[in-house]
Write a protein that holds these residues in place. Structure first.
Motif, PDB file in Angstrom:
ATOM      1  N   ASN A  84     -37.117-100.778  44.008  1.00 22.12           N
ATOM      2  CA  ASN A  84     -36.007-101.620  44.465  1.00 22.12           C
ATOM      3  C   ASN A  84     -36.573-102.789  45.260  1.00 22.12           C
ATOM      4  O   ASN A  84     -36.651-102.748  46.484  1.00 22.12           O
ATOM      5  CB  ASN A  84     -35.026-100.820  45.320  1.00 22.12           C
ATOM      6  CG  ASN A  84     -33.834-101.668  45.751  1.00 22.12           C
ATOM      7  OD1 ASN A  84     -33.701-102.822  45.339  1.00 22.12           O
ATOM      8  ND2 ASN A  84     -32.981-101.110  46.578  1.00 22.12           N
ATOM      9  N   MET A  85     -36.947-103.829  44.550  1.00 21.11           N
ATOM     10  CA  MET A  85     -37.553-104.994  45.196  1.00 21.11           C
ATOM     11  C   MET A  85     -36.508-105.907  45.834  1.00 21.11           C
ATOM     12  O   MET A  85     -36.830-107.012  46.274  1.00 21.11           O
ATOM     13  CB  MET A  85     -38.430-105.742  44.207  1.00 21.11           C
ATOM     14  CG  MET A  85     -39.617-104.916  43.697  1.00 21.11           C
ATOM     15  SD  MET A  85     -40.826-104.497  44.970  1.00 21.11           S
ATOM     16  CE  MET A  85     -41.806-106.006  44.957  1.00 21.11           C
ATOM     17  N   ILE A  90     -32.797-108.069  40.205  1.00 22.10           N
ATOM     18  CA  ILE A  90     -33.562-108.206  41.446  1.00 22.10           C
ATOM     19  C   ILE A  90     -33.458-109.657  41.906  1.00 22.10           C
ATOM     20  O   ILE A  90     -33.646-110.574  41.114  1.00 22.10           O
ATOM     21  CB  ILE A  90     -35.059-107.863  41.216  1.00 22.10           C
ATOM     22  CG1 ILE A  90     -35.223-106.462  40.601  1.00 22.10           C
ATOM     23  CG2 ILE A  90     -35.854-108.010  42.502  1.00 22.10           C
ATOM     24  CD1 ILE A  90     -34.916-105.299  41.480  1.00 22.10           C
ATOM     25  N   ASN A  91     -33.161-109.846  43.190  1.00 21.62           N
ATOM     26  CA  ASN A  91     -33.184-111.199  43.758  1.00 21.62           C
ATOM     27  C   ASN A  91     -34.648-111.546  44.011  1.00 21.62           C
ATOM     28  O   ASN A  91     -35.274-110.999  44.916  1.00 21.62           O
ATOM     29  CB  ASN A  91     -32.384-111.243  45.066  1.00 21.62           C
ATOM     30  CG  ASN A  91     -32.394-112.631  45.691  1.00 21.62           C
ATOM     31  OD1 ASN A  91     -33.193-113.492  45.321  1.00 21.62           O
ATOM     32  ND2 ASN A  91     -31.518-112.854  46.641  1.00 21.62           N
ATOM     33  N   THR A  92     -35.187-112.435  43.204  1.00 20.84           N
ATOM     34  CA  THR A  92     -36.627-112.715  43.241  1.00 20.84           C
ATOM     35  C   THR A  92     -37.007-113.944  44.070  1.00 20.84           C
ATOM     36  O   THR A  92     -38.162-114.365  44.033  1.00 20.84           O
ATOM     37  CB  THR A  92     -37.165-112.905  41.808  1.00 20.84           C
ATOM     38  OG1 THR A  92     -36.455-113.982  41.185  1.00 20.84           O
ATOM     39  CG2 THR A  92     -37.033-111.625  40.996  1.00 20.84           C
ATOM     40  N   LEU A  93     -36.074-114.490  44.819  1.00 25.44           N
ATOM     41  CA  LEU A  93     -36.359-115.726  45.562  1.00 25.44           C
ATOM     42  C   LEU A  93     -37.635-115.601  46.392  1.00 25.44           C
ATOM     43  O   LEU A  93     -38.549-116.425  46.281  1.00 25.44           O
ATOM     44  CB  LEU A  93     -35.173-116.103  46.451  1.00 25.44           C
ATOM     45  CG  LEU A  93     -35.362-117.350  47.327  1.00 25.44           C
ATOM     46  CD1 LEU A  93     -35.605-118.585  46.470  1.00 25.44           C
ATOM     47  CD2 LEU A  93     -34.154-117.559  48.233  1.00 25.44           C
ATOM     48  N   LEU A  94     -37.722-114.576  47.236  1.00 28.88           N
ATOM     49  CA  LEU A  94     -38.887-114.398  48.094  1.00 28.88           C
ATOM     50  C   LEU A  94     -40.153-114.137  47.264  1.00 28.88           C
ATOM     51  O   LEU A  94     -41.226-114.662  47.570  1.00 28.88           O
ATOM     52  CB  LEU A  94     -38.638-113.225  49.055  1.00 28.88           C
ATOM     53  CG  LEU A  94     -39.441-113.210  50.336  1.00 28.88           C
ATOM     54  CD1 LEU A  94     -39.146-114.453  51.177  1.00 28.88           C
ATOM     55  CD2 LEU A  94     -39.125-111.952  51.135  1.00 28.88           C
ATOM     56  N   LEU A  95     -40.008-113.342  46.210  1.00 30.42           N
ATOM     57  CA  LEU A  95     -41.161-113.004  45.361  1.00 30.42           C
ATOM     58  C   LEU A  95     -41.712-114.245  44.661  1.00 30.42           C
ATOM     59  O   LEU A  95     -42.932-114.424  44.549  1.00 30.42           O
ATOM     60  CB  LEU A  95     -40.773-111.960  44.316  1.00 30.42           C
ATOM     61  CG  LEU A  95     -40.139-110.662  44.823  1.00 30.42           C
ATOM     62  CD1 LEU A  95     -39.841-109.722  43.666  1.00 30.42           C
ATOM     63  CD2 LEU A  95     -41.011-109.987  45.871  1.00 30.42           C
ATOM     64  N   MET A  96     -40.810-115.102  44.172  1.00 31.45           N
ATOM     65  CA  MET A  96     -41.261-116.309  43.474  1.00 31.45           C
ATOM     66  C   MET A  96     -41.850-117.321  44.462  1.00 31.45           C
ATOM     67  O   MET A  96     -42.795-118.038  44.136  1.00 31.45           O
ATOM     68  CB  MET A  96     -40.116-116.925  42.661  1.00 31.45           C
ATOM     69  CG  MET A  96     -39.581-116.014  41.553  1.00 31.45           C
ATOM     70  SD  MET A  96     -40.827-115.130  40.570  1.00 31.45           S
ATOM     71  CE  MET A  96     -41.700-116.494  39.805  1.00 31.45           C
ATOM     72  N   ARG A  97     -41.295-117.364  45.678  1.00 27.11           N
ATOM     73  CA  ARG A  97     -41.912-118.225  46.696  1.00 27.11           C
ATOM     74  C   ARG A  97     -43.323-117.749  46.992  1.00 27.11           C
ATOM     75  O   ARG A  97     -44.239-118.556  47.178  1.00 27.11           O
ATOM     76  CB  ARG A  97     -41.080-118.220  47.980  1.00 27.11           C
ATOM     77  CG  ARG A  97     -39.820-119.059  47.913  1.00 27.11           C
ATOM     78  CD  ARG A  97     -39.071-118.926  49.220  1.00 27.11           C
ATOM     79  NE  ARG A  97     -37.824-119.695  49.225  1.00 27.11           N
ATOM     80  CZ  ARG A  97     -36.847-119.515  50.115  1.00 27.11           C
ATOM     81  NH1 ARG A  97     -36.973-118.597  51.067  1.00 27.11           N
ATOM     82  NH2 ARG A  97     -35.760-120.243  50.061  1.00 27.11           N
ATOM     83  N   GLY A  98     -43.508-116.426  47.027  1.00 28.31           N
ATOM     84  CA  GLY A  98     -44.847-115.875  47.247  1.00 28.31           C
ATOM     85  C   GLY A  98     -45.805-116.319  46.158  1.00 28.31           C
ATOM     86  O   GLY A  98     -46.954-116.688  46.428  1.00 28.31           O
ATOM     87  N   ALA A  99     -45.335-116.307  44.911  1.00 27.40           N
ATOM     88  CA  ALA A  99     -46.179-116.721  43.781  1.00 27.40           C
ATOM     89  C   ALA A  99     -46.569-118.190  43.915  1.00 27.40           C
ATOM     90  O   ALA A  99     -47.740-118.556  43.755  1.00 27.40           O
ATOM     91  CB  ALA A  99     -45.452-116.480  42.458  1.00 27.40           C
ATOM     92  N   VAL A 100     -45.592-119.024  44.213  1.00 28.75           N
ATOM     93  CA  VAL A 100     -45.859-120.462  44.357  1.00 28.75           C
ATOM     94  C   VAL A 100     -46.807-120.706  45.536  1.00 28.75           C
ATOM     95  O   VAL A 100     -47.749-121.495  45.438  1.00 28.75           O
ATOM     96  CB  VAL A 100     -44.540-121.243  44.539  1.00 28.75           C
ATOM     97  CG1 VAL A 100     -44.796-122.663  45.001  1.00 28.75           C
ATOM     98  CG2 VAL A 100     -43.760-121.254  43.236  1.00 28.75           C
TER      99      VAL A 100
END
Length: 195
Positions: free
Chosen positions: A122-123, A85-95
């Motif tokens: 499918n994130m 999973i490309n988590t770039l957006l998800l990790m930005r959300g966490a930060v």
């Protein structure tokens, strides 16, 4: 109060498994976890590391091993057919939430880990991400705006660089003071270091 750091990325099944054990670590050691989101892809790029799943035999083994740990921990784990999973957006959300709305940070973390490693969603699909956010009580548009804020983007880059500078090469990574422990299978060592 004693603390320990938990560096993670939602795309790591090992980080998911470790996250299910944090409350137990806190209870037995009377220490508090400090959650540290980072971008695992950025860590891999900076360190020359890569996912074990890129090596077919190792990838198969490691998911079998993760299933063993899930059974031992008594937690659900689904092999996500959409991995990686490309988590770039998800990790930005966490930060972003950690900076701007820390009271909702843990709800978000649980929801993202669940979406990937329990529901096997499918994130990589923005529409699916939106549905998962809505289900967890978040406004998808507001979270997208937060994730695209330049200050949040910079904060994730800085966190990822901090991880690399401290020797992190994978997820999860724990720190007890300057002692580093990599992998969800090192939790006993984390507890010992805290005791």
């Amino acid at each position: 109060m004693k603390t320990f750091e938990f560096w993670f990325d939602f795309g790591s099944p090992a980080a998911y498994l470790a996250s299910t054990q944090i409350a137990g670590i806190e209870a037995t050691t009377l220490a508090r976890a400090v959650y540290k989101p980072m971008l695992l892809g950025g860590v891999f790029q900076a360190t020359g590391n890569h996912s074990p799943a890129t090596i077919p035999a190792k990838g198969q083994y490691i998911f079998d091993d993760f299933s063993r740990y899930a059974r031992r921990y008594g937690v659900p784990l689904a092999v996500n057919p959409h991995f990686p999973i490309n988590t770039l957006l998800l990790m930005r959300g966490a930060v972003g939430l950690r900076l701007r709305d820390p009271g909702r940070f843990m709800t978000y973390c649980r929801a993202m880990f669940s979406a990937i490693w329990i529901e096997a969603l499918n994130m990589n699909d923005p529409a699916v991400v939106g549905m998962a956010l809505h289900k967890a009580g978040f406004d998808p548009q507001a979270l997208l705006a937060l994730a695209n804020d330049p200050a949040v983007k910079d904060a994730l880059k800085a966190a990822t660089q901090e991880a690399v500078d401290r020797g992190v090469f994978g997820a999860p990574t724990f720190f007890v003071g300057d002692q580093m422990f990599w992998g969800q299978d090192r939790i006993d060592f984390v507890k010992e270091a805290l005791s």
